[in-house]
Design a protein around this motif. Structure first.
Motif, PDB file in Angstrom:
ATOM      1  N   GLN A  59       3.350  -4.962  10.778  1.00 49.18           N
ATOM      2  CA  GLN A  59       2.610  -4.787   9.520  1.00 49.18           C
ATOM      3  C   GLN A  59       2.324  -3.307   9.243  1.00 49.18           C
ATOM      4  OE1 GLN A  59       2.020  -7.343   7.284  1.00 49.18           O
ATOM      5  NE2 GLN A  59       1.643  -5.580   5.988  1.00 49.18           N
TER       6      GLN A  59
ATOM      7  N   LYS B 215       5.304   2.721   1.542  1.00 48.36           N
ATOM      8  CA  LYS B 215       4.759   3.950   0.943  1.00 48.36           C
ATOM      9  C   LYS B 215       5.839   5.022   0.797  1.00 48.36           C
ATOM     10  CE  LYS B 215       0.039   3.312   2.521  1.00 48.36           C
ATOM     11  NZ  LYS B 215      -0.979   3.704   3.494  1.00 48.36           N
TER      12      LYS B 215
ATOM     13  N   ASN C  99       3.875  -1.268   6.012  1.00 50.48           N
ATOM     14  CA  ASN C  99       3.041  -0.507   5.073  1.00 50.48           C
ATOM     15  C   ASN C  99       3.534   0.934   4.938  1.00 50.48           C
ATOM     16  OD1 ASN C  99       1.438  -2.779   4.725  1.00 50.48           O
ATOM     17  ND2 ASN C  99      -0.095  -2.104   6.197  1.00 50.48           N
TER      18      ASN C  99
END
Length: 184
Positions: free
Chosen positions: A55, A63, A59
């Motif tokens: 996770q 980005k 993320n």
């Protein structure tokens, strides 16, 4: 490899002397090692345990790729073949068998199977713990496919050769072809 550098938190320019240490959620928390890119040697390590690696890496990759790609609507309807880096990572995982008597295997997989089953297991260290960049590379591939508009249910055909011709040149040709779609 430049994408890997960006995900690790580096910049695509050599440092002004000395070495650079990069800490990433995409590397196993206990990992520390060296990685070379564009004649620059980096010290890389995983950050401390906390958020699940998959996770946290997802993320980070999202980005890095946010608003950098244009969806290719044609990806939903066209057969999609992936070569080179994609194929090599599938071989690393054992998803595709290695060479058999000069013939390389071709395999079809759906991205949803990879995302839901395989990638989280790799990132948790359950599979291939000796390959510290594998989680980062796999998450990058999956996010890249999503950002390009590749449907989760569609088959992704992985191959190394077509009619016994090496396909590594295909990556540049694919980027050029996708760019031509954008211009029309």
């Amino acid at each position: 490899m430049s994408a890997r550098l960006a995900i690790l938190g580096g910049v695509d320019a050599p440092p002004l002397g000395g070495s650079i240490e990069l800490v990433s959620p995409c590397l196993p928390p206990e990992f520390s090692g060296r990685w070379e890119h564009a004649d620059v040697l980096y010290t890389v390590r995983g950050q401390r345990a906390g958020e699940p690696v998959y996770q946290a890496c997802l993320n980070k990759v999202q980005k890095v790729l946010y608003r950098k790609l244009t969806k290719a609507s044609e990806a939903a309807d066209a057969d999609f073949y992936a070569f080179s880096f994609y194929y090599d990572r599938a071989v690393d995982l054992g998803v595709i068998g290695k060479m058999r008597r000069r013939e390389e295997l071709s395999e079809s997989l759906t991205t949803s199977k990879l995302l839901k089953e395989l990638f989280p297991a790799v990132c948790s260290g359950l599979l291939e713990p000796q390959r510290p960049f594998l989680c980062l590379d796999l998450v990058y591939i999956s996010v890249l496919l999503q950002e390009l508009g590749f449907p989760h249910h569609k088959q992704l055909r992985l191959a190394r050769t077509i009619n016994q011709v090496e396909t590594s040149w295909a990556l540049g040709a694919t980027f050029q072809h996708l760019e031509s779609w954008r211009k029309h």
